[in-house]
Scaffold this motif. Structure first.
Motif, mmCIF file in Angstrom:
data_model
loop_
_atom_site.group_PDB
_atom_site.id
_atom_site.type_symbol
_atom_site.label_atom_id
_atom_site.label_comp_id
_atom_site.label_asym_id
_atom_site.label_seq_id
_atom_site.Cartn_x
_atom_site.Cartn_y
_atom_site.Cartn_z
ATOM 1 N N UNK A 1 1.019 -1.436 -0.141
ATOM 2 C CA UNK A 1 0.222 -0.159 -0.271
ATOM 3 C C UNK A 1 0.724 1.996 -0.272
ATOM 4 N N UNK A 2 2.223 1.394 0.488
ATOM 5 C CA UNK A 2 2.661 2.496 0.470
ATOM 6 C C UNK A 2 4.062 2.640 -0.935
ATOM 7 N N UNK A 3 3.591 1.862 -1.531
ATOM 8 C CA UNK A 3 4.133 1.786 -2.797
ATOM 9 C C UNK A 3 3.042 2.539 -3.920
ATOM 10 N N UNK A 4 3.609 3.665 -5.041
ATOM 11 C CA UNK A 4 2.776 3.926 -5.373
ATOM 12 C C UNK A 4 3.365 3.598 -7.221
ATOM 13 N N UNK A 5 2.860 2.370 -7.545
ATOM 14 C CA UNK A 5 3.949 1.776 -8.800
ATOM 15 C C UNK A 5 3.223 2.421 -9.568
ATOM 16 N N UNK B 1 -1.435 -3.404 -14.390
ATOM 17 C CA UNK B 1 -0.295 -4.263 -13.816
ATOM 18 C C UNK B 1 0.970 -3.646 -13.909
ATOM 19 N N UNK B 2 1.861 -4.031 -13.828
ATOM 20 C CA UNK B 2 3.481 -3.160 -13.881
ATOM 21 C C UNK B 2 4.226 -4.400 -13.179
ATOM 22 N N UNK B 3 4.948 -4.800 -13.888
ATOM 23 C CA UNK B 3 6.821 -5.492 -13.771
ATOM 24 C C UNK B 3 7.594 -4.122 -13.541
ATOM 25 N N UNK B 4 8.246 -4.833 -11.979
ATOM 26 C CA UNK B 4 9.098 -3.931 -11.687
ATOM 27 C C UNK B 4 11.028 -4.324 -12.017
ATOM 28 N N UNK B 5 11.791 -4.303 -12.658
ATOM 29 C CA UNK B 5 12.958 -4.570 -12.774
ATOM 30 C C UNK B 5 13.533 -4.182 -12.047
ATOM 31 N N UNK C 1 9.748 0.913 -15.041
ATOM 32 C CA UNK C 1 9.860 0.166 -14.776
ATOM 33 C C UNK C 1 11.231 -0.958 -14.532
ATOM 34 N N UNK C 2 12.397 0.021 -14.752
ATOM 35 C CA UNK C 2 13.380 -0.528 -14.496
ATOM 36 C C UNK C 2 14.398 -0.102 -14.513
ATOM 37 N N UNK D 1 6.090 -7.979 -9.777
ATOM 38 C CA UNK D 1 4.378 -7.814 -10.629
ATOM 39 C C UNK D 1 3.587 -7.855 -9.994
ATOM 40 N N UNK D 2 3.660 -6.725 -10.131
ATOM 41 C CA UNK D 2 2.029 -6.006 -9.363
ATOM 42 C C UNK D 2 0.757 -6.239 -9.860
ATOM 43 N N UNK D 3 -0.425 -6.231 -10.133
ATOM 44 C CA UNK D 3 -1.771 -5.904 -10.163
ATOM 45 C C UNK D 3 -2.742 -5.821 -8.850
ATOM 46 N N UNK D 4 -3.003 -3.933 -9.149
ATOM 47 C CA UNK D 4 -4.105 -3.851 -8.575
ATOM 48 C C UNK D 4 -5.204 -3.192 -9.706
ATOM 49 N N UNK D 5 -5.980 -4.158 -9.447
ATOM 50 C CA UNK D 5 -7.906 -4.345 -10.316
ATOM 51 C C UNK D 5 -7.091 -4.560 -11.812
#
Length: 120
Positions: free
Chosen positions: A27-31, A58-62, A36-37, A51-55
């Protein structure tokens, strides 16, 4: 016959307290504001992908860098700490994790100085 850990699938279940901690960290992270990298060109160190999905989002962070947002670092540290203390249970199910596919970013394009243009 025992298989090496790398060739065997395991799972673990986090408890309610751990789940609450994880939820609060996420919750503390505004993705939407997280890149993304995060990449630094060095040989030592670790790399990971989240990899985060909220509704529908979806975001991948490397990550292969020592310079990342503190919220992302806190989440990474928490996952490492919890993972070390989890009791792994072997499973014969064939598990596939999306985060294992394509963890390294594609190589950068060649520099413009190295490209030869041919006139016809």
């Amino acid at each position: 016959m025992e298989y090496p850990k790398a060739e065997t699938n395991y799972f673990a279940i986090i408890n309610d307290s751990q789940r609450k901690e994880l939820t609060e960290l996420i919750k503390k992270i505004d993705f939407r504001k997280i890149d993304s990298e995060y990449y630094e060109n060095y040989l030592d160190g670790s790399a990971f992908q989240i990899i985060i999905r909220q509704g529908k989002f979806e975001k991948k962070v490397f990550v292969h860098s020592r310079k990342i947002p503190k919220e992302l670092k806190s989440l990474s540290d928490w996952i490492i700490k919890i993972k070390q203390n989890l009791k792994l249970t072997r499973t014969d199910k064939n598990l596939q994790f999306k985060s294992k596919n394509g963890i390294l970013p594609p190589p950068p394009p060649p520099s413009i100085e190295k490209i030869r243009f041919i006139k016809k």
